[in-house]
Design a protein around this motif. Structure first.
Motif, short mmCIF file in Angstrom:
data_model
loop_
_atom_site.label_atom_id
_atom_site.label_comp_id
_atom_site.label_asym_id
_atom_site.label_seq_id
_atom_site.Cartn_x
_atom_site.Cartn_y
_atom_site.Cartn_z
N THR A 27 3.68 16.62 -26.09
CA THR A 27 4.21 15.97 -24.90
C THR A 27 5.71 15.81 -25.05
O THR A 27 6.19 15.30 -26.05
CB THR A 27 3.57 14.59 -24.70
N LEU A 36 13.50 24.86 -18.53
CA LEU A 36 12.20 25.48 -18.29
C LEU A 36 12.43 26.96 -18.03
O LEU A 36 13.33 27.33 -17.27
CB LEU A 36 11.52 24.85 -17.07
N GLU A 38 10.48 30.98 -17.37
CA GLU A 38 9.28 31.73 -17.06
C GLU A 38 9.66 33.15 -16.64
O GLU A 38 10.68 33.35 -15.97
CB GLU A 38 8.50 31.06 -15.93
N HIS A 95 5.24 21.57 -14.19
CA HIS A 95 5.42 20.69 -15.34
C HIS A 95 5.50 19.22 -14.96
O HIS A 95 5.27 18.35 -15.78
CB HIS A 95 6.68 21.09 -16.11
N PHE A 96 5.82 18.97 -13.69
CA PHE A 96 5.96 17.58 -13.23
C PHE A 96 5.20 17.42 -11.92
O PHE A 96 5.81 17.41 -10.83
CB PHE A 96 7.44 17.20 -13.07
N GLN A 166 6.64 15.78 -19.40
CA GLN A 166 6.22 17.12 -19.03
C GLN A 166 4.71 17.27 -19.20
O GLN A 166 4.15 16.86 -20.21
CB GLN A 166 6.93 18.17 -19.89
N PRO A 168 2.00 20.00 -19.88
CA PRO A 168 1.89 21.41 -20.28
C PRO A 168 1.05 22.20 -19.30
O PRO A 168 0.03 21.71 -18.80
CB PRO A 168 1.22 21.35 -21.66
N THR A 169 1.47 23.42 -18.99
CA THR A 169 0.70 24.28 -18.09
C THR A 169 -0.45 24.92 -18.84
O THR A 169 -0.42 25.10 -20.05
CB THR A 169 1.58 25.37 -17.50
N PRO A 215 2.92 30.23 -20.79
CA PRO A 215 3.41 29.10 -20.00
C PRO A 215 4.91 28.92 -20.23
O PRO A 215 5.43 29.27 -21.28
CB PRO A 215 2.63 27.91 -20.56
N LEU A 218 9.70 24.44 -22.56
CA LEU A 218 10.74 23.42 -22.40
C LEU A 218 11.54 23.37 -23.69
O LEU A 218 11.02 23.00 -24.74
CB LEU A 218 10.11 22.07 -22.11
#
Length: 597
Positions: A27, A36, A38, A95-96, A166, A168-169, A215, A218
């Motif tokens: 976390t 972030l 991707e 994430h949020f 955050q 996690p995905t 994913p 961060l």
């Protein structure tokens, strides 16, 4: 398809290792500087679907030949810019959960082609908490796969987050492969390094197409751990003041009875404490020794819950100490300062460790106790990111240190003598002077005389690049001097309204309403404007710390969203509270009392 892929892998790379261990992401708490990331590619079907939903059926998105021959896009169809930009809020929301996307600015610098991979980055630039939410400004960038140096899309976004934690995905529940690591087999015959690198690139391409995307990650910013909000940064001395006040007229060559006190002092420290008591948390960069005086100064800082990360405590160094002797009315008779540690140890290298703090600050304040090298280093850091700089002259002698940094200074607050010293330091040989006259028939005549004597030096310093001169005149008030084209408002993106500044603004609007003519600068004007704000009558107990409280009041008000005239009025009211107190900084401030005073 699965069998053919395995055959390809067997031919080109060994061994093929499958990791069955599932890792759980820790976390993380979002900090300024965290990013972030991707990777993603858009298919023809996705672009076609977006065109149908949005109604944007421009053939450069849908017809490969048209895109090349008419649109001039060498690689064919391009993805809708807004479809690519939709990755920014999607990444934040992933994430949020519950994040509300409030604002987005975008610049489309290069095309993103259908089927080509892009890298999306979202970086936290500024975090401002409210009672239940967090307002976060993100820098948003999208890079095309073939050029990770120049972004295809760049901009900024504002999102309202319910929490900084955050989430996690989750990866798809039935991936084609689990974590796959490919290692080239050195024994496999390849036609030189070109063949090897070509094979590796093909394998990486297959890997990206067929495996689930990892994913977003961060990345923790090391300096962000201590900074999640935008605080004014104060750089300068923390000093132990020894105050001696005789109970009778002192006589040379002998001692007299009186009172001696240890008081936390130092121009920068006093200003920081004042700002803190006005509900604006400062970030202090300073130095003390590992001795009784240093422990005494740090004790208050820690008890107030203020961050001490920027305060360097050094072995075998004497904490800065100033010993002052006052007369019965509170006026300073004489003082001796031992503050060499500030110049020696508050170095550019120490200050540069807190570049992230300065870059995120609404304002940087520096005092002239710093060495010329440290003053310049601090100013350059702030200048590069557009952070306004407040220079506190400290004394007549040290005020001349403004000479090499005048072009960086937004605000400065000299008294009459410091003003003249500053002007002369920039104009050798000395051409400005000031003679103080105590006896005037009325205050209006005194102010006229002060303006006549000081205006040449004020106008000269403005020509040298200083934006605002706040010339303190003791019981005669303050001159606020600036160019007519200078805005009286600070950058509101970094201002943070507090309950204190809200109460003050409500009352001050009646005296200095925000729609006053002086708040509408004329672009290109070279005229100079000087405003006089009178002092408030006070029952003087001690004049020590009044100037520091004035500056602290101005800075806190500016950071709270007030304009310059309102902020100076707050500073004058805070200075009144200071002279009516024995301590350098009064224990408590009342918004209602200060606004009413």
């Amino acid at each position: 398809m699965r069998a053919s892929l395995r055959q390809l892998v067997a031919m080109m790379a060994t061994p093929l290792m499958r990791s069955k261990t599932m890792t759980t992401a820790p976390t993380l708490l979002l900090k300024v500087g965290d990013t972030l990331c991707e990777r993603r590619r858009f298919t023809e079907g996705e672009v076609e679907a977006y065109a149908g939903v949005s109604g944007d059926r421009n053939p450069v998105h849908l017809d490969d030949v048209f895109a090349r021959e008419v649109g001039g896009f060498e690689h064919g169809c391009v993805v809708h810019g807004m479809l690519v930009a939709s990755l920014f809020p999607a990444l934040i929301a992933a994430h949020f959960p519950g994040a509300v996307y409030a604002r987005q600015s975008l610049k489309f610098a290069a095309p993103v082609y259908v089927g080509k991979e892009v890298l999306v980055q979202v970086q936290a630039l500024h975090i401002r908490p409210s009672a239940t939410k967090y307002f976060v400004k993100f820098g948003t960038k999208c890079f095309a796969n073939d050029n990770d140096n120049a972004p295809a899309i760049v901009g900024e976004a504002l999102a309202v987050l319910p929490s900084l934690h955050q989430v996690p995905t989750k990866a798809p529940s039935t991936p084609l492969f689990k974590d796959i690591h490919l290692t080239l087999n050195p024994s496999v015959s390849m036609a030189g390094t070109t063949a090897t690198s070509s094979s590796l690139r093909r394998m990486e391409s297959v890997h990206r197409h067929l495996l689930p995307a990892p994913p977003p990650i961060l990345h923790q910013n090391p300096l962000g751990a201590t900074r999640s909000e935008s605080f004014p940064v104060i750089i300068g001395g923390m000093v132990l003041d020894i105050h001696a006040k005789p109970s009778m007229q002192p006589h040379p060559g002998t001692t007299v009875p009186g009172m001696v006190k240890y008081i936390s002092g130092g121009v920068a420290r006093n200003i920081a404490e004042c700002i803190y008591k006005l509900e604006t948390r400062p970030f202090m960069i300073s130095v003390v020794g590992k001795d009784m005086a240093g422990d005494f100064l740090l004790k208050y800082w820690r008890s107030a819950g203020l961050c001490t990360d920027g305060i360097l405590q050094v072995d075998d160094v004497t904490t800065p100490i100033v010993s002052n002797v006052f007369d019965g009315s509170g006026e300073l008779i004489a003082g001796v300062a031992s503050v060499g540690a500030v110049e020696k140890f508050l170095s550019p290298s120490w200050i540069c460790q807190f570049c992230a703090c300065i870059s995120n600050a609404p304002l940087l304040m520096i005092d002239a106790n710093l060495s010329p090298e440290s003053l310049e280093a601090s100013c350059k850091i702030a200048h590069e990111v557009g952070v306004p700089v407040f220079f506190e002259p400290v004394s007549i002698v040290k005020s001349s240190r403004i000479a090499p940094i005048a072009k960086y200074i937004t605000y400065t607050s000299p008294n009459e003598f410091e003003l003249v010293a500053m002007a002369n330091s920039l104009s050798p040989p000395e051409k400005y002077n000031f003679a103080k006259i105590d006896q005037f028939k009325n205050k209006a005549k005194a102010v006229e005389y002060l303006f006549e004597m000081l205006s040449p030096a004020m106008f000269f310093l403005l020509e040298k690049g200083i934006k605002f001169l706040l010339v303190t005149l003791g019981s005669h008030g303050v001159f606020v001097c600036c160019k007519e084209c200078t805005s009286l408002m600070m950058d509101q993106q970094k201002s943070e309204t507090t309950s204190f500044s809200t109460m003050l603004l409500d009352k001050l609007e009646r005296c200095f309403p925000s729609n006053m003519l002086l708040n509408f600068p004329r672009e290109g004007s070279t005229r100079t404007c000087v405003f006089h704000l009178p002092a408030v009558s006070a029952s003087v107990v001690s004049l020590t710390g009044a100037g520091d409280c004035f500056v602290g009041g101005v800075i806190s008000a500016l950071c709270g969203g007030l304009d310059m005239m309102q902020s100076v009025a707050v500073g004058i009211a805070i200075a009144k509270a200071s002279v009516e107190s024995e301590a350098n900084i009064p224990d408590k401030f009342s918004a209602a009392t200060i606004a009413g005073g």
